[in-house]
Design a protein around this motif. Structure first.
Motif, PDB file in Angstrom:
ATOM      1  N   ASN A 161      13.531  67.999   3.289  1.00  0.00           N
ATOM      2  CA  ASN A 161      12.262  68.570   3.744  1.00  0.00           C
ATOM      3  C   ASN A 161      12.094  68.532   5.257  1.00  0.00           C
ATOM      4  OD1 ASN A 161      11.984  65.821   3.947  1.00  0.00           O
ATOM      5  ND2 ASN A 161       9.910  65.754   3.115  1.00  0.00           N
ATOM      6  N   TYR A 162      13.185  68.506   6.001  1.00  0.00           N
ATOM      7  CA  TYR A 162      13.077  68.490   7.460  1.00  0.00           C
ATOM      8  C   TYR A 162      14.289  69.164   8.096  1.00  0.00           C
ATOM      9  CZ  TYR A 162      16.296  64.547   7.099  1.00  0.00           C
ATOM     10  OH  TYR A 162      17.378  63.764   6.823  1.00  0.00           O
ATOM     11  N   ASN A 163      14.084  69.654   9.300  1.00  0.00           N
ATOM     12  CA  ASN A 163      15.129  70.219  10.139  1.00  0.00           C
ATOM     13  C   ASN A 163      14.589  70.195  11.565  1.00  0.00           C
ATOM     14  OD1 ASN A 163      16.871  71.816  11.666  1.00  0.00           O
ATOM     15  ND2 ASN A 163      17.377  73.093   9.925  1.00  0.00           N
ATOM     16  N   PHE A 164      15.158  69.330  12.412  1.00  0.00           N
ATOM     17  CA  PHE A 164      14.688  69.226  13.785  1.00  0.00           C
ATOM     18  C   PHE A 164      15.831  68.779  14.677  1.00  0.00           C
ATOM     19  CE2 PHE A 164      13.723  65.230  11.678  1.00  0.00           C
ATOM     20  CZ  PHE A 164      14.266  64.287  12.537  1.00  0.00           C
ATOM     21  N   ASN A 165      15.586  68.873  15.997  1.00  0.00           N
ATOM     22  CA  ASN A 165      16.587  68.506  16.993  1.00  0.00           C
ATOM     23  C   ASN A 165      16.259  67.143  17.586  1.00  0.00           C
ATOM     24  OD1 ASN A 165      18.047  70.898  16.747  1.00  0.00           O
ATOM     25  ND2 ASN A 165      16.756  71.935  18.225  1.00  0.00           N
ATOM     26  N   ALA A 166      17.316  66.437  17.961  1.00  0.00           N
ATOM     27  CA  ALA A 166      17.205  65.153  18.640  1.00  0.00           C
ATOM     28  C   ALA A 166      18.241  65.139  19.754  1.00  0.00           C
ATOM     29  CB  ALA A 166      17.445  64.013  17.660  1.00  0.00           C
ATOM     30  N   THR A 167      18.106  64.199  20.678  1.00  0.00           N
ATOM     31  CA  THR A 167      19.020  64.100  21.813  1.00  0.00           C
ATOM     32  C   THR A 167      19.695  62.742  21.811  1.00  0.00           C
ATOM     33  OG1 THR A 167      17.553  65.534  23.091  1.00  0.00           O
ATOM     34  CG2 THR A 167      19.175  64.275  24.323  1.00  0.00           C
ATOM     35  N   VAL A 168      21.004  62.732  22.060  1.00  0.00           N
ATOM     36  CA  VAL A 168      21.766  61.484  22.117  1.00  0.00           C
ATOM     37  C   VAL A 168      21.389  60.728  23.395  1.00  0.00           C
ATOM     38  CG1 VAL A 168      24.081  60.485  22.270  1.00  0.00           C
ATOM     39  CG2 VAL A 168      23.687  62.501  20.846  1.00  0.00           C
ATOM     40  N   ILE A 169      21.012  59.450  23.236  1.00  0.00           N
ATOM     41  CA  ILE A 169      20.685  58.635  24.416  1.00  0.00           C
ATOM     42  C   ILE A 169      21.616  57.442  24.553  1.00  0.00           C
ATOM     43  CG2 ILE A 169      18.278  59.335  24.523  1.00  0.00           C
ATOM     44  CD1 ILE A 169      17.581  56.607  23.223  1.00  0.00           C
ATOM     45  N   ASP A 170      22.399  57.114  23.513  1.00  0.00           N
ATOM     46  CA  ASP A 170      23.341  55.999  23.617  1.00  0.00           C
ATOM     47  C   ASP A 170      24.391  56.133  22.534  1.00  0.00           C
ATOM     48  OD1 ASP A 170      24.498  53.684  24.547  1.00  0.00           O
ATOM     49  OD2 ASP A 170      23.145  52.339  23.453  1.00  0.00           O
ATOM     50  N   ILE A 171      25.620  55.726  22.876  1.00  0.00           N
ATOM     51  CA  ILE A 171      26.745  55.690  21.934  1.00  0.00           C
ATOM     52  C   ILE A 171      27.369  54.305  22.057  1.00  0.00           C
ATOM     53  CG2 ILE A 171      28.950  56.695  21.276  1.00  0.00           C
ATOM     54  CD1 ILE A 171      28.023  59.209  22.890  1.00  0.00           C
ATOM     55  N   ARG A 172      27.426  53.598  20.939  1.00  0.00           N
ATOM     56  CA  ARG A 172      28.027  52.266  20.940  1.00  0.00           C
ATOM     57  C   ARG A 172      29.220  52.240  20.004  1.00  0.00           C
ATOM     58  NH1 ARG A 172      22.788  51.698  20.644  1.00  0.00           N
ATOM     59  NH2 ARG A 172      22.745  51.228  18.425  1.00  0.00           N
TER      60      ARG A 172
END
Length: 175
Positions: A161-172
């Motif tokens: 029930n969702y579809n949206f964009n997000a932004t990568v702020i950290d990779i561990r």
């Protein structure tokens, strides 16, 4: 007998265009067998490692964020990820943290103070998502599927029930 006749045939039997086409096909076949697998750069010297990726979602318009967390994210604990318009597949959601909505309020002394947003009809939500999965570690960075993952890249998250964009702020990279 002439080497090349009026119809462009060699010794009256072979057409020069046909000979050229056969030569090109032979070169392609030799190239495939002498240099196999040279087309993929992302998997050279790669090893698979567990990673965590932090994503920030700003201004997601949703009526009830708690219902989204309970019914959308926690239902199976996974979400589908699309990176640079290329579907990656499902990845596990490790944690979800709702970020408080604040406003910068000027103070009488000229300074700014962050205060909670007093508006009650605000349907905008900010959140921090942590995803965990396995990725290829190369000399140039982390690769999920066929896409390099870098800070600042947009991820598209999709579920029931969702579809949206997000932004990568950290990779561990987990050890």
């Amino acid at each position: 007998m002439a080497i090349l006749d009026s119809k462009g045939r060699l010794f009256g039997k072979f057409n020069l265009l046909d000979i050229g086409a056969i030569f090109v096909v032979l070169l392609v076949i030799v190239g495939i067998f002498l240099f196999p697998g040279s087309g993929s750069v992302a998997q050279v010297n790669a090893k698979i490692v567990p990673i965590e990726v932090d994503l920030v979602v700003r201004g997601l318009n949703v009526r009830d964020p708690q219902q989204l967390y309970a019914n959308g994210f926690a239902k199976d604990g996974k979400t589908k990820v699309i990176i640079r318009n290329q579907p990656y597949g499902e990845i596990k959601i490790k944690s979800i943290q709702e970020l408080p909505r604040t406003l910068s309020v000027p103070q009488p002394d000229g300074s700014l103070k962050e205060l909670a947003d007093p508006r009650k009809n605000n349907f905008s939500t900010d959140m921090l998502l942590t995803l965990e999965g396995k990725a290829n570690l190369t000399d140039t960075g982390v690769v999920l599927g066929n896409s390099k993952v870098k800070i600042g890249m947009p991820f598209e998250l999709e579920g029931f029930n969702y579809n949206f964009n997000a932004t990568v702020i950290d990779i561990r990279i987990q050890q």
